[in-house]
Design a protein around this motif. Structure first.
Motif, PDB file in Angstrom:
ATOM      1  N   ARG A 159      -1.536   2.910  -3.995  1.00 11.10           N
ATOM      2  CA  ARG A 159      -1.336   1.534  -3.534  1.00 11.10           C
ATOM      3  C   ARG A 159      -2.315   1.229  -2.398  1.00 11.10           C
ATOM      4  N   LYS A 163      -6.108  -1.294  -2.191  1.00 10.93           N
ATOM      5  CA  LYS A 163      -6.539  -2.290  -1.202  1.00 10.93           C
ATOM      6  C   LYS A 163      -7.995  -2.056  -0.835  1.00 10.93           C
TER       7      LYS A 163
ATOM      8  N   ASN B  16      10.704   1.197   0.523  1.00  9.81           N
ATOM      9  CA  ASN B  16       9.722   0.593  -0.369  1.00  9.81           C
ATOM     10  C   ASN B  16      10.383  -0.322  -1.388  1.00  9.81           C
ATOM     11  N   ASP B  23       7.824  -8.007   1.396  1.00 11.37           N
ATOM     12  CA  ASP B  23       6.494  -7.690   1.922  1.00 11.37           C
ATOM     13  C   ASP B  23       5.505  -7.602   0.756  1.00 11.37           C
ATOM     14  N   ASP B  25       2.596  -6.552   0.796  1.00 11.68           N
ATOM     15  CA  ASP B  25       1.802  -5.320   0.853  1.00 11.68           C
ATOM     16  C   ASP B  25       2.456  -4.198   0.061  1.00 11.68           C
ATOM     17  N   ARG B  26       3.770  -4.290  -0.133  1.00  9.60           N
ATOM     18  CA  ARG B  26       4.466  -3.220  -0.851  1.00  9.60           C
ATOM     19  C   ARG B  26       4.622  -3.537  -2.333  1.00  9.60           C
ATOM     20  N   VAL B  28       2.417  -4.675  -5.184  1.00 10.57           N
ATOM     21  CA  VAL B  28       1.031  -4.977  -5.500  1.00 10.57           C
ATOM     22  C   VAL B  28       0.816  -5.230  -6.980  1.00 10.57           C
TER      23      VAL B  28
END
Lengths: 394, 204
Positions: A159, A163, B16, B23, B25-26, B28
């Motif tokens: 993950r 990015k 998570n 979130d 960011d978690r 994706v």
């Protein structure tokens, strides 16, 4: 013995061989088993084979066999123009195409006497350290996967890697096969939002590292599986010309970013993490600590990056012919010392092109680390070497 | 303590799992065929040929100079120059084939092209059931209009258009200078006749 005889009688070939075990006194006691592990074994990170001789489950002999992914990289490069080899270097260590590009560009710049502008040097440092972050994050995930933590830690690592790959895509156009560096600079300039986005990724990365470490670094199973496993003593590591995090885990302070000072690395404050015991746990921890040091370099580089040109105006895209001579460019790639040795005879393509791949040379010491360990440990030790078969076989 | 590792691990999993609801960011992943992420400005996949105007045959910028064919590392481009009945070269490709099963998307053809004729596409859904002919693209399939190029790489295309317009103006000035009864040729006219230099990265 019976199994071999039976197979001989039926005319089939066995993929393992049972040999008598001879004691020092000459007596036969028990049997060894020769197993061919790979080339499609999932733990070998690609197509790589180990001929393992086992006494029960203990390894008494191990022979790494590679070459299944040989793609004739060096010979192809000798037949094509200098620039045309650049995209092929992406495919050596396909996790770290940016550092591969840099090492090759460095060798050609030495050969042709090109100067890299300040801004391009900063971009190179930023991309190389981002590469180091994603490579080490993935390696830690793979290592855990080899130990039986199936999937979950690897997915967390991937993950974060995604990015960074998004940043690479925004910069160079491709996630993995970046083909970004050029002789005397870089291909395109940073797009306006790129630095801000990178700063955001760099800011959030410690959160991932903290979580990852909280989850794993003190885990009893991880400690039991890695501490004291695959010990590589410092003298042996030096004699086998091991480089990179593996060498530093054995306690040898050798980092090309400090020792060779290529690029502009002498401007950055960072420490070189060293291990004590040279076992798998130290190799894991050295990489985790290196990620934290890379973040420091990244923060400084993103703060200080100056405006300006990104390419040497003397650098030519077409009809590039460096003068006759030879050059060796080397950098501290995430896996160790990556070097390109080039001989030019003044023609558009190199006379000799040689890669010094860190994965291959770090792999040669595998037997010494594995002797006396059981098969599940061999898998973990191989994982801690951090190989990419694209680079081993070339 | 026995089982401490399990508790720690499950805490992380829970963080998570529930974190993915709040979130970004978690979380994706996207549901790909229905939901698509926007492509990056610089994204590249396989080359295509740019043509000006609406006629892909006439408007093609390619002049069949064969530089890309020569510089292509995996040698996936095949060009035949068009000639008229007398055998005079026509500055136009008769055949322009590109085997995308060989192409490695390195963008070197784009860098070496002096005429801004070949650019990188972002189309990636190219699977085909014909293994040989299906992935061998010919001139018709490769030619795409300039407004398509503007759609996929807006910033880069604007730069290219600006540069081409400047070159055209220069060439016109030179033609005018040549038509006029021998005025002193300026430095601009001296350089305008040459093909443009390979594209240098422009600093922001």
């Amino acid at each position: 013995m019976n199994a071999t005889i039976e197979l001989e009688a039926t005319g089939k070939k066995s993929n393992f061989e049972i040999l008598p075990k001879v004691t020092p006194a000459g007596e036969i006691s028990g049997e060894f088993l020769e197993v061919s592990m790979g080339p499609h074994h999932p733990s070998t990170h690609g197509v790589f084979r180990m001929d393992v001789t086992l006494d029960g489950e203990r390894v008494v002999k191990l022979k790494p066999v590679f070459g299944y992914l040989h793609r004739n990289h060096e010979k192809i490069a000798e037949g094509t123009a200098y620039l045309a080899s650049m995209p092929y270097t992406d495919r050596l260590d396909y996790f770290c195409s940016m550092t591969n590009n840099w090492a090759y560009a460095l060798a050609v710049e030495k050969l042709a006497g090109l100067q890299v502008p300040e801004r391009a040097e900063y971009i190179r440092v930023i991309t190389a350290e981002l590469t180091r972050l994603q490579n080490h994050a993935c390696l830690c995930g793979f290592l855990l996967q080899d130990m039986g933590a199936l999937g979950t830690p690897l997915m967390y690592a991937f993950r974060e890697r995604e990015k960074i790959l998004d940043l690479f895509e925004a910069l160079s156009g491709s996630r993995m096969m970046c083909n970004y560096m050029r002789f005397g600079g870089c291909r395109v300039d940073l797009s306006p939002g790129w630095i801000e986005e990178t700063k955001r990724v760099v800011e959030n990365f410690p959160r991932f590292l903290d979580e990852f470490e909280r989850l794993l670094s003190e885990n009893e199973i991880l400690i039991a599986r890695t501490q004291g496993v695959g010990v590589l003593p410092a003298p042996l590591a030096i004699n086998a010309s091991i480089t990179g995090p593996m060498l530093r885990a054995s306690g040898v302070n050798y980092d090309l970013r400090k020792a060779d000072k290529y690029g502009i690395y002498e401007r950055f404050q960072f420490r070189v993490p060293l291990g004590d015991h040279g076992d798998v746990y130290d190799r894991y921890m050295v990489r985790v600590l290196e990620m934290r040091e890379s973040l420091k370099i990244l923060q400084a580089a993103l703060r200080d990056i100056p405006p300006g040109p990104i390419s040497d105006p003397k650098a030519k895209v077409r009809n590039f012919r460096p003068k006759a001579g030879e050059a060796y460019g080397r950098i501290e790639a995430p896996k160790g010392e990556l070097g390109f040795y080039l001989i030019s005879d003044g023609s558009p393509n190199p006379y000799r092109y040689r890669v010094r791949p860190p994965s291959l040379i770090n792999l040669t010491i595998l037997e010494d680390m594995c002797l006396g360990h059981i098969i599940p440990d061999v898998v973990v030790i191989l994982g801690s070497v951090d190989i990419v078969l694209g680079e081993v076989d070339r | 303590m026995l089982g401490e590792g399990i508790i720690k691990g499950m805490t992380e999993t829970a963080r998570n799992f529930f974190g993915s609801y709040i979130d970004s960011d978690r979380l994706v992943t996207v549901q790909y065929p229905e939901q698509r992420l926007p492509l990056k400005e610089n994204t590249r996949n396989f080359p295509f040929l740019v043509h000006d105007g609406d006629d892909p045959e006439k408007g093609l910028r390619c002049v069949a100079c064969k530089i890309c064919e020569k510089e292509c590392p995996p040698q996936c481009i095949f060009i035949v120059l068009e000639r008229d009945e007398k055998g005079k070269p026509q500055k136009h490709p008769k055949v322009f084939d590109l085997d995308i099963s060989v192409c490695m998307s390195c963008q070197i053809c784009v860098e070496v092209c002096p005429f801004d004729a070949i650019k990188m596409d972002t189309e990636f859904e190219l699977s085909h059931d014909d293994r040989f002919r299906g992935l061998l693209l010919d001139k018709k399939q490769l030619a795409k209009p300039n407004h398509y190029y503007h759609k996929i790489h807006p910033v880069e295309a604007a730069e290219v258009d600006e540069r081409l317009a400047a070159e055209k103006a220069k060439a016109e000035a030179k033609a005018k200078a040549a038509a006029a009864p021998k005025p002193a040729a300026g430095p601009a006219a001296a350089t305008a006749g040459k093909p443009a230099a390979p594209r240098q990265p422009v600093p922001a």
